[in-house]
Design a protein around this motif. Structure first.
Motif, short mmCIF file in Angstrom:
data_model
loop_
_atom_site.label_atom_id
_atom_site.label_comp_id
_atom_site.label_asym_id
_atom_site.label_seq_id
_atom_site.Cartn_x
_atom_site.Cartn_y
_atom_site.Cartn_z
N VAL A 1 27.43 67.68 31.30
CA VAL A 1 27.42 66.80 29.84
C VAL A 1 28.61 66.89 29.71
N GLY A 2 29.56 67.62 30.17
CA GLY A 2 31.06 67.80 30.18
C GLY A 2 31.58 66.48 30.62
N TRP A 3 30.99 66.00 31.92
CA TRP A 3 31.33 65.74 33.06
C TRP A 3 31.18 63.89 32.49
N LEU A 4 29.74 63.85 31.91
CA LEU A 4 29.15 62.38 31.01
C LEU A 4 30.54 62.46 29.47
N LEU A 5 30.65 63.48 28.86
CA LEU A 5 30.77 62.81 27.62
C LEU A 5 32.91 62.18 28.30
N VAL A 6 34.14 62.80 29.01
CA VAL A 6 34.49 62.26 29.59
C VAL A 6 34.48 61.00 30.39
N ARG A 7 32.94 60.82 31.30
CA ARG A 7 33.32 59.37 31.62
C ARG A 7 32.87 58.47 30.70
N VAL A 8 32.29 58.92 29.62
CA VAL A 8 32.14 57.60 27.92
C VAL A 8 33.66 57.93 27.08
N VAL A 9 34.11 58.80 27.55
CA VAL A 9 35.40 58.70 26.43
C VAL A 9 36.45 57.65 27.57
N ASP A 10 36.00 58.05 29.03
CA ASP A 10 37.10 56.62 29.67
C ASP A 10 37.00 55.26 29.10
N GLY A 11 35.66 54.87 28.92
CA GLY A 11 35.12 53.80 28.83
C GLY A 11 34.26 54.19 30.53
N ASP A 12 34.10 54.55 31.40
CA ASP A 12 33.40 54.20 32.42
C ASP A 12 32.17 54.46 32.94
N VAL A 13 31.33 54.52 31.47
CA VAL A 13 29.97 54.45 31.21
C VAL A 13 29.74 54.28 29.30
N THR A 14 28.93 53.46 29.26
CA THR A 14 29.01 53.46 27.49
C THR A 14 27.95 53.60 27.09
N VAL A 15 26.65 53.68 26.11
CA VAL A 15 26.19 54.66 25.78
C VAL A 15 24.47 53.51 25.60
N PRO A 16 25.53 52.55 25.12
CA PRO A 16 23.76 51.16 25.03
C PRO A 16 23.47 51.49 27.26
N GLY A 17 24.51 51.17 28.13
CA GLY A 17 24.32 50.95 28.98
C GLY A 17 23.19 52.50 29.64
#
Length: 62
Positions: free
Chosen positions: A35-51
């Motif tokens: 979960v922490g890894w995913l949150l960091v990826r979202v904050v960095d812009g590597d992963v978007t929630v709509p994606g």
């Protein structure tokens, strides 16, 4: 820190938590880490929630 060093450290800590706290603690630590890894990826812009929502909701046929 290289990816190999990080992988070793992660595996070592997972086994240490498992040995000290049991399988449930190890599973919880792994889930919290993911979960922490995913949150960091979202904050960095590597992963978007709509994606992510598109991937989960998409009906795939192969």
């Amino acid at each position: 820190m290289t990816r190999q060093q990080f992988g070793f450290l992660t595996g070592f800590l997972l086994v240490a938590v498992w040995a000290l706290g049991g399988a449930g603690a190890a599973a919880g630590a792994t889930l919290a880490g993911l979960v922490g890894w995913l949150l960091v990826r979202v904050v960095d812009g590597d992963v978007t929630v709509p994606g992510l929502a598109d991937r989960v909701g998409a009906d795939r046929r192969r």
